[in-house]
Design an enzyme around this catalytic site. Structure first.
Site, PDB file in Angstrom:
ATOM      1  N   SER A   1       0.804  -1.228   0.000  1.00 39.16           N
ATOM      2  CA  SER A   1       0.000   0.000   0.000  1.00 39.16           C
ATOM      3  C   SER A   1       0.836   1.276   0.000  1.00 39.16           C
ATOM      4  O   SER A   1       0.283   2.364   0.027  1.00 39.16           O
ATOM      5  CB  SER A   1      -0.962   0.004   1.195  1.00 39.16           C
ATOM      6  OG  SER A   1      -0.255  -0.029   2.403  1.00 39.16           O
TER       7      SER A   1
ATOM      8  N   LYS B   1      -5.922   3.657   9.170  1.00 44.17           N
ATOM      9  CA  LYS B   1      -4.980   4.586   8.529  1.00 44.17           C
ATOM     10  C   LYS B   1      -5.467   6.025   8.630  1.00 44.17           C
ATOM     11  O   LYS B   1      -4.683   6.939   8.928  1.00 44.17           O
ATOM     12  CB  LYS B   1      -4.773   4.182   7.066  1.00 44.17           C
ATOM     13  CG  LYS B   1      -4.018   2.859   6.890  1.00 44.17           C
ATOM     14  CD  LYS B   1      -3.879   2.478   5.427  1.00 44.17           C
ATOM     15  CE  LYS B   1      -3.086   1.182   5.278  1.00 44.17           C
ATOM     16  NZ  LYS B   1      -2.947   0.765   3.870  1.00 44.17           N
TER      17      LYS B   1
END
Length: 808
Positions: A683, A726
């Site tokens: 990611s 996140k």
């Protein structure tokens, strides 16, 4: 050391091929079969067969030596005549040798890969005197006694084998049949004088007979002791019968056990096995070890709950009240528990459910299990699986082992005392497997509603019904739990808390708990909201609230000390102004945003077992020859993302205003700080690509924007996991704008309202869109922002975005 013969050797001197032999001593007049396998021995055998079939056989000092030299072999041996030799399929040779006469090697040489010995034979003669005849009779008599005592020897066979008229032959034949060590037999072989050899054999027989007599005495004593134990058992049984006739033994221990077994509510097959075990116990001597094992087994069968169950509270209103009192937020988890209770009301005999709470540490997974037990009125038991490597921890040991016990499942059921507790399997992701078995595989039966009706513990060795148990498992991550085990559980994810949620949890639960734990009253310490916010922002950086509780406890302890020092009238209000005086300098800054926008410095978002975190990524371009270096303990996947990002930049070099072969003249260094911490995952793809584009074009990256997403070679942005964690990490760090993959738009439904209203989220499909949003300057071919890109922006509404403060 070899013994020299007592008389001078007067025989012939001759050279013979020599074969070292292991673990045996060959005497004259013996027919001995053995297998020859060593190459040197095979050559010696072939040499003998090609001549007069005579070979010198001498024993090795150490049987484990595969390639002995002359010093490793006894000097005294036997000249043998090869009677027969047969080659076997595996290449070895089976040989039958007859001992002819003993000889002493005066010299041993290695010739053509085998030993050749120069040997001298002893031609000592012995006259048949009355003294020699008497010695022979004594040896005969002793050997007969020895054979009678030594049960492994056949008397008739041995008696026939020693009918020899010659003293030398008699001594050698008996020596060959005695059960002696190799060293002792070698000593007998080294005596050349027949009379001396007969005397020595007589001495050896005397010692052997004395040892055998002693063994027989010990055996008879053991037998008498066993008979005594049987006699005691018989008398004990007789005493019991007499007491029963006198009316004193009506309520014996065994009668009590039988009543308990019949009243325990065991299934039919378990009841039969218990009564059978009780019958065996009655027949055993009370002091025997087997009796203790059998009694312990019956005690465990009685201790496990077979029919006792908690009266379940099925009121949804009561359960909802309990859950709300104990936990703030966690709406989806509470909803699932209430659904479970609703089904219990509609179904008479529902199967037990298996829930698995997955989330970072400190979010309340373990305490949720306790709340479920409290809300349903069940008993609560907890089993920690962290570090468990032995399958026997789950299934127990067989009763044949000393100190055997049931596994933790059965032990916990005994502790609960009911057959329908809430059973928490804590840290199920921390199990491991080794040579003792795989505990995760043992749990497959436990956590399957179709199979756990007949769970079988190795110790109990009977089927036990676990179908009414409500199993609750907890884990920090899923990837370490085997797939078949995951498939048996319903996964419920607990995400990290927002700042507002942490504040409410602290006010409603943590402050009260720590205040009571330190003995303070509500008047003696008061926490203002500002103080709690300062602790959340400046002293903790976590997904859960464990460190927050720890810091609140730290404050309470310091106040408690002042109360003890100044008296019970001491009052203290903890505010945003004085929290620094109590806890010291803040561990974290209010914002982790860069002081200014810089070239090649990008803020990425990452997921860890502890929750989300921001990941600063640096890219530096230097003069060089096209080498790319990645540091910061990056894993293979992350390094591959860096390579993919560079390939994308090279494919777009014209649009970025770069020379077509720019990469040939530069070295690129990618670094992710906190280099001691390993990092991996796909990611960070768009973060690395943005850093590379910025460093190569010398255009600064916006300091107030974070990003996450996987990149392809063609610049497509692919979805990622852990979106909520996140974004919470970005929010904690003071970053209120983020670039996300378009395919993650569906995850918006799971985001807290705080994130939706206070953060500006850009959803993108192409890397070009990322560069337009993240870079402060305009790239040659990417100046105009398309309507599609603008349509993918979710602006912040309802709250003013705080601007980061630059720190000098």
């Amino acid at each position: 050391m070899t013994n020299q013969p007592k008389k001078a050797l007067s025989g012939d001197v001759r050279k013979l091929p020599m074969m070292p032999i292991r673990d045996m001593v060959i005497f004259p007049h013996m027919m001995t079969p053995f297998v020859v396998g060593r190459e040197s021995s095979v050559r010696a055998l072939e040499e003998a067969l090609s001549g007069d079939r005579k070979i010198f056989l001498a024993t090795q000092h150490d049987a484990s030596v595969d390639e002995p030299n002359a010093d490793d072999i006894y000097e005294t041996g036997t000249i043998g005549n090869i009677v027969q030799s047969v080659k076997m399929p595996d290449g070895n040779i089976k040989v039958l040798v007859e001992g002819v006469e003993r000889a002493h090697a005066t010299e041993i040489n290695d010739v053509d890969g085998f030993f050749v010995a120069t040997v001298r034979t002893g031609q000592t003669q012995l006259e048949m005197t009355p003294q020699v005849e008497q010695l022979m009779q004594r040896v005969h008599s002793l050997f007969e006694q020895y054979v009678k005592l030594q049960q492994s020897l056949n008397y008739e066979t041995m008696a026939a084998s020693v009918r020899a008229d010659e003293p030398a032959k008699l001594a050698d034949t008996i020596a060959a049949n005695l059960q002696l060590s190799i060293e002792e037999k070698q000593q007998l072989l080294e005596v050349f004088d027949p009379e001396s050899r007969l005397t020595k054999v007589a001495d050896v027989l005397d010692v052997a007979i004395e040892k055998l007599n002693m063994d027989r005495t010990i055996q008879s004593r053991v037998k008498r002791q066993m008979e005594k134990a049987q006699k005691e058992y018989y008398l004990n049984e007789k005493i019991k019968a007499i007491q029963k006739e006198l009316g004193r033994g009506e309520k014996s221990e065994f009668d009590e056990l039988k009543k308990k077994i019949e009243a325990a509510g065991m299934p039919k097959d378990v009841l039969e096995k218990s009564l059978q075990e009780l019958k065996k116990l009655e027949a055993m001597p009370p002091m025997s070890a087997e009796s203790t094992v059998s009694r312990n087994y019956l005690d465990w069968l009685l201790a496990v709950p077979w029919k006792k169950r908690s009266k379940e509270i099925r009121s949804i209103e009561h359960a909802e009240q309990i859950l709300n009192e104990d936990h703030y937020g966690l709406e989806k988890i509470k909803e699932r528990i209430l659904e479970f209770l609703a089904v219990r009301q509609l179904v008479k005999n529902p199967k037990g459910s298996i829930l698995c709470f997955v989330g970072p540490p400190g979010v309340g997974k373990t305490s949720l299990g306790m709340s479920i037990a409290k809300a349903t009125g069940r008993k609560f038991v907890r089993m920690s699986l962290g570090g468990v490597r032995d399958e026997a921890e789950i299934r127990g040991h067989r009763r044949t082992y000393i100190g055997a016990l049931p596994g933790q499942i059965i032990q916990s059921m005994k502790k609960a005392g009911t057959k329908n507790p809430v059973f928490m399997l804590d840290e199920i992701d921390k199990m491991a497997s080794d040579f003792r078995g795989d505990p995760a595989s043992a749990l497959l039966e436990v956590l399957d509603p179709e199979q756990n009706t007949s769970f079988q513990d190795h110790y109990l060795d009977v089927e036990y019904d676990l179908s009414q148990v409500l199993f609750v498992a907890t884990a920090n991550v899923l990837h370490t739990i085997p797939g078949p085990l995951q498939d048996r559980m319903e996964i419920l994810r607990l995400h990290g808390y927002t700042e507002i949620e942490k504040l409410e949890i602290a006010k409603q639960y943590l402050v009260k708990k720590q205040r009571e734990g330190t003995g303070l009253t509500e008047e003696q310490i008061v926490f203002e909201d500002d103080a709690l916010r300062q602790i959340i922002r400046g002293y903790t950086r976590e997904a859960g609230v464990r460190n927050l509780e720890r810091e609140i406890g730290n404050v309470c302890r310091k106040v408690a000390r002042r109360v003890v020092k100044n008296g019970a009238e001491h009052r203290e209000t903890i505010s945003g102004e004085n929290i620094g005086d109590i806890l010291g300098v803040a561990k974290f800054r209010d914002s982790q945003v860069h002081e200014k926008s810089e070239v090649g410095l990008v803020t990425g978002l990452a997921w860890t077992e502890m929750g989300g975190t921001i990941l600063q990524t640096e890219v530096q371009v230097l003069d060089g020859k096209g080498k790319m270096t990645a540091t910061g303990q990056l894993g293979d996947v992350m390094q591959e993302s860096a390579q993919a990002a560079l390939t994308y930049i090279r494919s777009r070099s014209h649009h970025l205003g770069l020379a077509k072969d720019f990469y040939k003249n530069v070295d690129i260094h990618v670094h992710v700080p906190e280099g001691a911490i390993p990092k991996d995952g796909p990611s960070a793809g768009i973060t690395l690509a943005t850093g590379l584009a910025s460093a190569l074009t010398k255009i600064k990256v916006r300091r107030d924007i974070a990003m996450t997403g996987e990149i392809t070679l063609r610049g497509k942005v692919l979805p990622i996991g852990g979106l909520k964690e996140k974004l919470l990490a970005a929010h904690r760090a003071g970053i209120f704008e983020a670039i996300l993959p378009e395919e993650n738009r569906k995850d918006m439904a799971d985001l807290p309202e705080l994130l939706k209203t206070s953060m500006k989220l850009h959803f993108v499909e192409e890397m070009d869109q990322v560069l337009k949003l993240a870079l402060e300057g305009n790239l040659p071919e990417l100046q105009e922002e398309t309507p599609e890109a603008l349509a993918n922006v979710i602006p912040a509404v309802g709250i003013e975005i705080p601007q980061p403060v630059a720190h000098q």
